[in-house]
Design an enzyme around this catalytic site. Sequence first.
Site, short mmCIF file in Angstrom:
data_model
loop_
_atom_site.label_atom_id
_atom_site.label_comp_id
_atom_site.label_asym_id
_atom_site.label_seq_id
_atom_site.Cartn_x
_atom_site.Cartn_y
_atom_site.Cartn_z
N GLU A 168 2.15 30.10 7.86
CA GLU A 168 2.42 31.45 7.84
C GLU A 168 1.44 32.20 9.11
O GLU A 168 1.96 33.14 9.58
CB GLU A 168 2.02 32.18 6.52
CG GLU A 168 2.76 31.69 5.55
CD GLU A 168 2.12 30.44 4.60
OE1 GLU A 168 2.09 30.25 3.29
OE2 GLU A 168 1.55 29.68 5.25
N ALA A 196 6.81 -22.55 1.84
CA ALA A 196 5.83 -23.19 1.09
C ALA A 196 4.53 -23.44 1.67
O ALA A 196 3.46 -23.36 0.90
CB ALA A 196 6.27 -24.67 0.38
N THR A 236 0.60 -11.06 -5.77
CA THR A 236 -0.27 -11.25 -6.98
C THR A 236 -0.51 -9.61 -7.01
O THR A 236 -0.42 -9.12 -8.38
CB THR A 236 -1.74 -11.83 -6.68
OG1 THR A 236 -1.29 -13.11 -6.48
CG2 THR A 236 -2.79 -11.54 -7.87
#
Length: 368
Positions: free
Chosen positions: A57, A169, A300
């Site tokens: 404003e 992996a 996790t």
Amino acid sequence: MATFTPQDYLMMSRAIKLAQGGIYTTAPNPNVGCVITRDDQIVGEGFHYRAGEPHAEVHALRMAGKLAEGATAYVTLEPCSHYGRTPPCAEGLIKAKVAKVICAMQDPNPQVSGRGINMLREAGIEVQVGLLEADAQALNPAFIKRMQTGMPFVQLKMAASLDGQTALANGQSQWITSAQARQDVQAFRAQSGAILSTSQTVIEDNASLNVRWDDLPLSIQAHYPAEELRQPVRVILDRQNQLSADLKLFQTAGDRLIVAPGGDVECLLNDDQQIDLRATFEMLAKQHNINHIWVEAGATLARSLMQQQLVDEVVLYQAPKLMGSDGRGLFGALGFQEMSQVIELDITELKQVGRDIRILAKPIYKEQ
């Protein structure tokens, strides 16, 4: 109920567009835009750029000058009524002698929440509320959530192959996704109030977890110079005090909050002697004014966040690659025994980013 004209819709749409100019800079303040019109012509406009700097404003009133008298102001959020780092915007509109104020929505901040509207009305200014309210709410989901619940808005970012693996992996994962996807992540980081991860992720990747201006999309670089880039605070969960000062995390620009015994943030533990995530997030919101947390971590933490219903939105990048079931999955074992237990998602956006697919999805939590 207020009746709005096509001109009103046009001007509020303009104010909402202006407000979007602050999405990378205003945190923890909300994104707000303002347009002032007189005789259906725009005489002033502006948006809030950074906390501590003038509100929307104020910019619009400065541009309008004396033309603000008798004008209509369109604001995406109720003008503030309290003294903070800047004077109340409601007071500024009253002093400028505007005739009418149209707000898209009431401010969810308890310090304001209707007070700005009442201040304007008591000064004889006509006030209408609710124009394009849903669009205005979409500007500030994180600010609104913290004000209404005391909790931050949490986005969980994940990246996986098409068959749902986050790493091989042996732990290798760089890079699953494309350079374009990683640029996209930088843009999401830049919008957040905090980037949260674990000490394990930081150590394994030697991650800096900051926003790198050079890696942002060119469209953002063009509007936000490097020197004006706001770095979200890095929040690291380090229950076992594993972090060391030689990590990139401590060599790069940006504030840090380490959640650890004797750390920057008190390490609150639950009955399982793990960090109490809900209490920690509530503390980050209350004591550090963090509206929006962007989470980058492994399976996790991701699993814990989902199980505790703390994720508001999942941001998943899927690469056109197959890594096999011997890789590492997104969440690991969730232990579900029945289909009624699975976590459902409401997909809100599906977009191709580079060669990857980006999915935005909101978890549909069942009552606990």
